[in-house]
Each structure stands twice: as structure tokens, then as C-alpha cells.
Design a protein around this motif. Sequence first.
Motif, PDB file in Angstrom:
ATOM      1  N   UNK A 101       0.836  -1.192   0.000  1.00 26.44           N
ATOM      2  CA  UNK A 101       0.000   0.000   0.000  1.00 26.44           C
ATOM      3  C   UNK A 101       0.873   1.244   0.000  1.00 26.44           C
ATOM      4  N   UNK A 102       0.434   2.284  -0.699  1.00 30.57           N
ATOM      5  CA  UNK A 102       1.163   3.543  -0.716  1.00 30.57           C
ATOM      6  C   UNK A 102       0.996   4.314   0.595  1.00 30.57           C
ATOM      7  N   UNK A 103       0.003   3.946   1.396  1.00 27.29           N
ATOM      8  CA  UNK A 103      -0.144   4.559   2.712  1.00 27.29           C
ATOM      9  C   UNK A 103       0.823   3.903   3.689  1.00 27.29           C
ATOM     10  N   UNK A 104       1.336   4.655   4.603  1.00 29.65           N
ATOM     11  CA  UNK A 104       2.221   4.113   5.621  1.00 29.65           C
ATOM     12  C   UNK A 104       1.428   3.318   6.649  1.00 29.65           C
ATOM     13  N   UNK A 105       2.080   2.311   7.232  1.00 29.30           N
ATOM     14  CA  UNK A 105       1.473   1.575   8.321  1.00 29.30           C
ATOM     15  C   UNK A 105       0.879   0.231   7.952  1.00 29.30           C
ATOM     16  N   UNK A 106       0.693  -0.081   6.664  1.00 31.33           N
ATOM     17  CA  UNK A 106       0.146  -1.369   6.245  1.00 31.33           C
ATOM     18  C   UNK A 106       1.290  -2.372   6.120  1.00 31.33           C
TER      19      UNK A 106
END
Length: 277
Positions: A101-106
Motif C-alpha cells: 500500500x502507498x499509505x504508511x502503516x500497512x
Amino acid sequence: MQPGIVIEDSSWFDLAPCGGGAPYRILLAMPKGPAPPAGFPVLYLLDANASFATLVEAQRRGAERPAGTGIGPMVLVGIGHPADGLYDRARRIFDYTAGPCREEGETRATGGRDGFLVFLRQVLGPAVAARAPVDARRQTLVGHSLAGGFVLDVFGRDSGAFANYVAVSPSIWWDEQRLTDGLARIEGAPRLALIVGEWEEALPPWLAAQPGAATIAERRARRAMVHRARAFAERARAALAGRGAAEFECLAGEDHASVVAPALTRALRFALADADG
């Protein structure tokens, strides 16, 4: 039948992917009456544990008045998992994604997209065709949320896999660049419908006073589900250059969860309105 789902004229079976591995729970609903000369159209629904019963009910109610609803006989195929609950979250994240994922934290495992598509095309497709007379030219793939992102990815990069694609509330935010880049690879004239709910990008009134409302509002604004879906439909329309179709619809009063039921009715109608039908 899948626990919690009892549907007349339906069956289920477990089917393993190529090379073995954990099986998928396949739900199958057959239309009544003889098949047309070319065979029945087929709709494949991802996350079937959560939504297959809703899909079957929508199809059967609509098929009672096909002239008024635009919904007629078709084979319905649900792809789920032999597990309790609506989702096997680890497996769906792996199957529906090509990478992180391009979002952090995944941090959960990703990258099973290609293998899952091979399963759909080379294992599940022939298994369905062995059980029902189907029209290979009229096959539709439907997915919601992360499964909707998978639908968009296949639409661009493997557009010949299905004739019609319906992405409901697709998780474009997972890797928007990959999905956008994939539009340059479209071949043929596939048809795409993107459907989202009005309250997927903002906080609906019924959540305003709930604990954590500010966090929910921030996440919805950041992921911009409505804006991204509308923009993707516009890009897809340009990439098709007059071939196929790319439709967008925002359903008033619906959020990420409630949009599923009305969207499935629209998916059935869209699948049967294809130009070759």
C-alpha cells in the motif's frame, strides 16, 4: 451451502488454486429455464461470504420483471473463503493487491494479484463452464473496496479477461499510480462501471457525534474515494477512445458499507446491457 446463506437453486464447492494451496469457497446460483443458444451470461462476485446472498436476491427479484428492471437470467458465481465471518482479511489483502500500500502503516502480506487472476481464469472459469452453459463473451467481474481496486487493475492490465467490470467503492488510494498506469495497456473494448456512495469522502450525519469521528473524517478526506473514482472514470474514458464504456455513479445517501446492496442491482443491469448482448 456456505454457513449463514441458504439460497434456493444454489450450490457450493471448494476449489484450490493452481499448484495447490488454500482453497476458495465457490458459491453458484443457477437461473431457471433453458439457456439461450450462446449460453448464460456470468457474473463473478468477489468477497462472496459478505454479499452473495444480497446479489442472488437482487437478481431473482429483478428477473421477475426483466422488461422493467433490465435484469434477466444469468449465472452468479461468488468467490469466497471456507471460513467463518464475512471476510478472510489476510487472504483478500494478499489476493487483491500487486504490491504494498502507498499509505504508511500497512504491513500485511501483499502481491498475490497475478496468481489470483490465474485462478479466476484458468481454474474457476473452466469449473463454472463444466457446470453450466455459459457465454464466454459475456462475463462480468464485480468487486467492492479492495476487491474493487483489483477489478480496476484487471480492467487496465488484463482487459481481455472479462467483458465487463464493476468496481464498487474501489480502494484506488492503495496504489493509484499503478491503476492509472494500467490504463495505457487496455486492449479491445471492455466496459467499466465505477460506483461510490455520497458519504465515502466525508463524515455522514449519523457519525458526527460518535467517538473517533474526527479520525474517520480525516481518513475519508485523505483517501478521497469519490474524487478518485470520478477521476479514474474520466481517465478510463479517455484511454478507451470511443471503445467500450466507462461509467461513473455516485449514490446519494450511501456510505462505504451501505452502498453495496444498491450497487449490486446496478451491476446486474450493467452486466446485461453489454453491446454484444
